[in-house]
Scaffold this motif. Structure first.
Motif, mmCIF file in Angstrom:
data_model
loop_
_atom_site.group_PDB
_atom_site.id
_atom_site.type_symbol
_atom_site.label_atom_id
_atom_site.label_comp_id
_atom_site.label_asym_id
_atom_site.label_seq_id
_atom_site.Cartn_x
_atom_site.Cartn_y
_atom_site.Cartn_z
ATOM 1 N N GLN A 94 0.877 -1.071 -0.012
ATOM 2 C CA GLN A 94 -0.014 0.103 0.232
ATOM 3 C C GLN A 94 0.897 1.132 0.097
ATOM 4 N N LEU A 95 0.570 2.192 -0.907
ATOM 5 C CA LEU A 95 1.177 3.349 -0.968
ATOM 6 C C LEU A 95 0.285 4.468 -0.625
ATOM 7 N N LYS A 96 0.512 5.308 0.295
ATOM 8 C CA LYS A 96 -0.103 6.296 0.968
ATOM 9 C C LYS A 96 0.436 7.578 0.333
ATOM 10 N N ILE A 97 -0.089 8.391 -0.510
ATOM 11 C CA ILE A 97 0.552 9.544 -0.917
ATOM 12 C C ILE A 97 -0.406 10.943 -0.596
ATOM 13 N N ARG A 98 0.360 11.593 0.186
ATOM 14 C CA ARG A 98 -0.091 12.975 0.842
ATOM 15 C C ARG A 98 0.176 14.120 -0.386
ATOM 16 N N GLY A 99 -0.788 14.982 -0.250
ATOM 17 C CA GLY A 99 -0.650 16.076 -1.274
ATOM 18 C C GLY A 99 -0.535 15.612 -2.857
ATOM 19 N N CYS A 100 -1.405 14.471 -3.039
ATOM 20 C CA CYS A 100 -1.378 13.779 -4.071
ATOM 21 C C CYS A 100 -1.811 14.603 -5.325
ATOM 22 N N VAL A 101 -1.337 14.580 -6.492
ATOM 23 C CA VAL A 101 -1.831 15.155 -7.638
ATOM 24 C C VAL A 101 -2.262 14.315 -8.485
ATOM 25 N N GLU A 102 -3.746 14.110 -8.802
ATOM 26 C CA GLU A 102 -4.261 12.841 -9.409
ATOM 27 C C GLU A 102 -3.801 12.533 -10.713
#
Length: 163
Positions: A94-102
């Motif tokens: 699982q990768l949890k990406i903060r500040g993600c730009v879709e």
């Protein structure tokens, strides 16, 4: 007996080189984590705790692992192993990406896994010979979540798709 020498032009040479290289190998995981060889004993840098999967199996959840760069952002990495022994195989990344730009995440997923097998307004799904991946874009405001599982985890794949 005489041997004829044939001069090949640049286009023919490139075609021959391409034929020798073959197809780009399919990824079997992300970064150093591979479904084909990673086991619980490899997760030395994080914190690992026993857990129970939704289907009742005993498993190990590892977190606080070194982050991984995804789509120009830093992703927190969580791993799940099937069992609690050191030789328990990896069954989810699982990768949890903060500040993600879709859009950036979508481009990154396509560059790593190729074109998606299915897309929906807030998610995409990828599949190859080794794994299935889902990118939740976003999973919540400002955060994206990527699930990567081996194809053997059919029940968990179905559960993720239902969310």
């Amino acid at each position: 007996m005489s041997v004829k020498r044939v001069a090949l032009g640049p286009v023919a040479m490139l075609a021959m080189l391409g034929a020798c290289e073959g197809r780009k190998p399919e990824p079997s995981g992300i970064g150093r984590w591979r479904f084909t060889k990673s086991v619980k004993a490899d997760a030395k840098e994080g914190v690992c705790q026993p857990t129970e999967l939704t289907d009742g199996r005993k498993a190990t959840w590892c977190f606080a692992l070194p982050p991984y760069k995804v789509a120009n952002r830093t992703a927190d990495v969580d791993l799940y192993f099937n069992g609690t022994a050191d030789d328990s195989p990896l069954i989810e990344i699982q990768l949890k990406i903060r500040g993600c730009v879709e859009d950036d995440l979508d481009r990154w997923m396509r560059s790593v896994f190729g074109p998606p097998i299915e897309t929906k307004p807030t998610r995409g799904y990828w599949k190859n010979s080794f794994l299935w991946a889902a990118a939740m874009m976003p999973s919540e405001p400002g955060r994206c979540l990527v699930h990567v599982l081996p194809l053997s985890e059919a029940a968990e794949i179905a559960r993720i798709k239902e969310r």
